[in-house]
Design a protein around this motif. Structure first.
Motif, PDB file in Angstrom:
ATOM      1  N   GLU A  80      -6.971  17.886  34.236  1.00  0.00           N
ATOM      2  CA  GLU A  80      -7.065  17.489  32.828  1.00  0.00           C
ATOM      3  C   GLU A  80      -6.907  18.694  31.913  1.00  0.00           C
ATOM      4  OE1 GLU A  80      -9.697  13.388  33.028  1.00  0.00           O
ATOM      5  OE2 GLU A  80     -10.706  15.301  32.681  1.00  0.00           O
ATOM      6  N   GLN A  81      -7.437  19.817  32.366  1.00  0.00           N
ATOM      7  CA  GLN A  81      -7.279  21.012  31.551  1.00  0.00           C
ATOM      8  C   GLN A  81      -5.821  21.435  31.489  1.00  0.00           C
ATOM      9  OE1 GLN A  81      -9.831  24.300  32.696  1.00  0.00           O
ATOM     10  NE2 GLN A  81      -8.719  25.621  31.260  1.00  0.00           N
ATOM     11  N   MET A  82      -5.166  21.319  32.633  1.00  0.00           N
ATOM     12  CA  MET A  82      -3.742  21.633  32.656  1.00  0.00           C
ATOM     13  C   MET A  82      -2.980  20.703  31.727  1.00  0.00           C
ATOM     14  SD  MET A  82      -3.012  22.447  36.655  1.00  0.00           S
ATOM     15  CE  MET A  82      -1.295  22.874  36.477  1.00  0.00           C
ATOM     16  N   ARG A  83      -3.372  19.449  31.726  1.00  0.00           N
ATOM     17  CA  ARG A  83      -2.688  18.479  30.871  1.00  0.00           C
ATOM     18  C   ARG A  83      -2.891  18.846  29.400  1.00  0.00           C
ATOM     19  NH1 ARG A  83      -4.732  12.491  31.285  1.00  0.00           N
ATOM     20  NH2 ARG A  83      -6.531  13.559  30.393  1.00  0.00           N
ATOM     21  N   ASP A  84      -4.114  19.209  29.071  1.00  0.00           N
ATOM     22  CA  ASP A  84      -4.385  19.581  27.679  1.00  0.00           C
ATOM     23  C   ASP A  84      -3.576  20.804  27.278  1.00  0.00           C
ATOM     24  OD1 ASP A  84      -6.081  17.473  27.662  1.00  0.00           O
ATOM     25  OD2 ASP A  84      -7.932  18.649  27.802  1.00  0.00           O
ATOM     26  N   ASN A  85      -3.544  21.781  28.170  1.00  0.00           N
ATOM     27  CA  ASN A  85      -2.754  22.968  27.886  1.00  0.00           C
ATOM     28  C   ASN A  85      -1.289  22.611  27.697  1.00  0.00           C
ATOM     29  OD1 ASN A  85      -5.049  24.455  28.186  1.00  0.00           O
ATOM     30  ND2 ASN A  85      -4.533  25.274  30.200  1.00  0.00           N
ATOM     31  N   LEU A  86      -0.821  21.779  28.599  1.00  0.00           N
ATOM     32  CA  LEU A  86       0.578  21.365  28.547  1.00  0.00           C
ATOM     33  C   LEU A  86       0.865  20.659  27.234  1.00  0.00           C
ATOM     34  CD1 LEU A  86       3.286  21.091  29.980  1.00  0.00           C
ATOM     35  CD2 LEU A  86       2.461  18.984  31.000  1.00  0.00           C
ATOM     36  N   ASP A  87      -0.031  19.773  26.823  1.00  0.00           N
ATOM     37  CA  ASP A  87       0.171  19.049  25.576  1.00  0.00           C
ATOM     38  C   ASP A  87       0.283  20.015  24.399  1.00  0.00           C
ATOM     39  OD1 ASP A  87       0.224  16.673  26.835  1.00  0.00           O
ATOM     40  OD2 ASP A  87      -1.795  16.045  26.289  1.00  0.00           O
ATOM     41  N   GLY A  88      -0.546  21.043  24.423  1.00  0.00           N
ATOM     42  CA  GLY A  88      -0.455  22.046  23.371  1.00  0.00           C
ATOM     43  C   GLY A  88       0.921  22.678  23.364  1.00  0.00           C
ATOM     44  N   CYS A  89       1.433  22.934  24.544  1.00  0.00           N
ATOM     45  CA  CYS A  89       2.731  23.574  24.671  1.00  0.00           C
ATOM     46  C   CYS A  89       3.876  22.686  24.222  1.00  0.00           C
ATOM     47  CB  CYS A  89       2.977  23.978  26.119  1.00  0.00           C
ATOM     48  SG  CYS A  89       2.260  25.571  26.483  1.00  0.00           S
ATOM     49  N   ARG A 138      -1.398  28.426  26.059  1.00  0.00           N
ATOM     50  CA  ARG A 138      -2.485  28.343  27.037  1.00  0.00           C
ATOM     51  C   ARG A 138      -1.987  28.400  28.478  1.00  0.00           C
ATOM     52  NH1 ARG A 138      -8.221  27.920  26.652  1.00  0.00           N
ATOM     53  NH2 ARG A 138      -8.499  28.418  24.459  1.00  0.00           N
ATOM     54  N   LEU A 139      -0.911  27.662  28.719  1.00  0.00           N
ATOM     55  CA  LEU A 139      -0.389  27.583  30.088  1.00  0.00           C
ATOM     56  C   LEU A 139      -0.138  28.977  30.625  1.00  0.00           C
ATOM     57  CD1 LEU A 139       2.299  24.795  30.307  1.00  0.00           C
ATOM     58  CD2 LEU A 139       0.182  24.981  31.586  1.00  0.00           C
ATOM     59  N   TYR A 140       0.545  29.777  29.803  1.00  0.00           N
ATOM     60  CA  TYR A 140       0.888  31.096  30.262  1.00  0.00           C
ATOM     61  C   TYR A 140      -0.320  32.012  30.231  1.00  0.00           C
ATOM     62  CZ  TYR A 140       5.453  29.277  30.218  1.00  0.00           C
ATOM     63  OH  TYR A 140       6.519  28.499  30.507  1.00  0.00           O
ATOM     64  N   VAL A 187       8.311  29.432  37.435  1.00  0.00           N
ATOM     65  CA  VAL A 187       8.098  29.061  38.834  1.00  0.00           C
ATOM     66  C   VAL A 187       6.603  28.994  39.147  1.00  0.00           C
ATOM     67  CG1 VAL A 187       8.360  29.820  41.227  1.00  0.00           C
ATOM     68  CG2 VAL A 187      10.288  29.988  39.663  1.00  0.00           C
ATOM     69  N   LYS A 188       5.874  30.002  38.718  1.00  0.00           N
ATOM     70  CA  LYS A 188       4.442  30.039  39.006  1.00  0.00           C
ATOM     71  C   LYS A 188       3.722  28.843  38.397  1.00  0.00           C
ATOM     72  CE  LYS A 188       2.345  34.198  39.083  1.00  0.00           C
ATOM     73  NZ  LYS A 188       1.910  35.517  38.540  1.00  0.00           N
ATOM     74  N   ILE A 189       4.100  28.518  37.187  1.00  0.00           N
ATOM     75  CA  ILE A 189       3.445  27.405  36.519  1.00  0.00           C
ATOM     76  C   ILE A 189       3.793  26.084  37.190  1.00  0.00           C
ATOM     77  CG2 ILE A 189       3.434  26.085  34.379  1.00  0.00           C
ATOM     78  CD1 ILE A 189       3.664  28.883  32.980  1.00  0.00           C
ATOM     79  N   ALA A 190       5.073  25.921  37.491  1.00  0.00           N
ATOM     80  CA  ALA A 190       5.482  24.676  38.147  1.00  0.00           C
ATOM     81  C   ALA A 190       4.788  24.528  39.495  1.00  0.00           C
ATOM     82  CB  ALA A 190       6.998  24.652  38.321  1.00  0.00           C
ATOM     83  N   GLN A 191       4.548  25.641  40.163  1.00  0.00           N
ATOM     84  CA  GLN A 191       3.825  25.578  41.430  1.00  0.00           C
ATOM     85  C   GLN A 191       2.404  25.086  41.221  1.00  0.00           C
ATOM     86  OE1 GLN A 191       4.529  29.582  43.050  1.00  0.00           O
ATOM     87  NE2 GLN A 191       5.401  28.579  44.836  1.00  0.00           N
TER      88      GLN A 191
END
Lengths: 153, 153
Positions: free
Chosen positions: A105-114, A126-128, B55-59
Motif C-alpha cells: 500500500e505504501q508503494m501504491r501511495d508513492n506510485l500515485d504521487g509519482c 518518493r519511489l526513488y 529496473v530496481k524499482i520495477a523489481q
DNA sequence: TCTTGACCTAAAGTTAGCTTGAGGAATTAC
DNA sequence: GTAATTCCTCAAGCTAACTTTAGGTCAAGA
C-alpha cells in the motif's frame, strides 16, 4: 497392513496434490517424518496430509521451508492441533500478511504521487527516494535517476 | 573523453548502488546497451542511471527482468521519458500492485475466518478450499487436511 | 511365478538473478 | 615507466525448491 492409518508415498501425493519427489524433499528438509516398512518403503500417517497441506498454505503466505519447519515444530506430530495451537500460528500469519499489505500500500501511495507529478521531477519522488534511503546504507547512489546537484528539474 | 556524458562501469555502479557484475548481467539480458571505447571497455550514458534505477524499482514491484525489458522497450533509450511514456508504465505498475494487494487481502479475510472457526472444521475453511480449487485442476487432493467423507468434524 | 507398477537412493539438472574466480588487458596515478 | 586500479571474458558457483535420471528393489495381481 492397517490401511486406515498407513499410506504409501504415491497415495499421499494423490491426496495432497504434491509430487512424490516433493514429498521426499520435504522429508529431507525435516517437515515430515514418515516411518519405513520392512522393505524400506515410506509409510505415512493420515496426519501427514494435514501437515503437508499446512506447508502449502504457509508457502502461499511467503514462508520458506525452514521457517515452516520451525512453525510446525510447535504443532503436535500425531494428534489434531488444538484451537490454541492454531491460533498462535494464525496470529503469526496474520502479522506477516498485514506487513506485506502495508508495504504494498505504501508503494501504491508513492506510485500515485509519482503519477501525479509525471515522475520527471525526481528530487521529490518518493519511489526513488525510498530506494535511495535504502541504498545509502552502502556506498549507494547519491543522486538517483541521473539527477545531479546542478541538474535542472 | 567528454567526462560529462560517458561513465565507466564502476562509476555507474557507484551511482546506482548496483554491483559491477549485476550491471554486466543486465547488459547480457538486454536491459542496457552500453558502447565500448577503443580499449573494449564499456562506456555508459547518464541516462543509463535512470534506466537502472527503473529496473530496481520495477523489481520491487515484482517484475522479472524479461518483463522489465519489454516495459523498457517502450521507453526511449537516449532522451528523458515524457510524461506520457511514464504514465503508461505507471498505470501498468498500479494494476499489478492493486492485484497483489487484493490477493493478500483475500488471504487475510480467509485467514480471519479460519481464526474464528479455529480451523478445525475444515470443510468450510476458505484457506483450504481455495487451495483445493486450484489443486483440482490436476489430479489434486480430494479431501484436504486429512478429512475424509466419513470423518467427524 | 512372473510381470507390472510403485518405490528406493544418489546425484545431477532447473530457474532467476546474480556473484566469484581465473587469467589477462586497459587505464590511471605517481 | 611502472605499479596499482579497474576493466575484460568466460565459466563455474550460489540459493530455494524442486524435478529428472539412472540403476535398482519391492509389492501386488493374475
Amino acid at each position: 497392513m492397517r490401511a486406515s492409518d498407513e499410506m504409501t508415498i504415491g497415495n499421499l501425493a494423490r491426496r495432497t496434490g504434491l509430487a512424490v519427489s516433493a514429498i521426499r524433499y520435504y522429508e529431507e528438509q525435516g517437515l515430515i517424518h514418515p516411518e519405513r516398512n520392512s522393505g524400506g518403503q515410506r509409510r505415512f500417517r493420515r496426519s501427514d496430509i494435514r501437515r503437508l497441506s499446512f506447508v502449502k498454505i504457509a508457502q502461499q503466505f511467503g514462508y520458506t521451508l525452514p521457517k515452516i519447519a520451525t512453525l510446525m515444530a510447535t504443532l503436535p506430530e500425531g494428534r489434531t492441533p488444538t484451537k490454541r495451537d492454531w491460533e498462535k500460528i494464525s496470529r503469526s500469519f496474520r502479522r506477516t500478511l498485514d506487513e506485506q499489505i502495508q508495504t504494498l500500500e505504501q508503494m501504491r501511495d508513492n506510485l500515485d504521487g509519482c503519477i501525479g507529478c509525471g515522475c520527471l521531477s525526481l528530487k521529490k519522488c518518493r519511489l526513488y527516494n525510498d530506494q535511495d534511503r535504502a541504498a545509502r546504507l552502502g556506498p549507494g547512489p547519491r543522486y538517483m535517476m541521473g539527477d545531479r546537484p546542478g541538474d535542472l528539474d
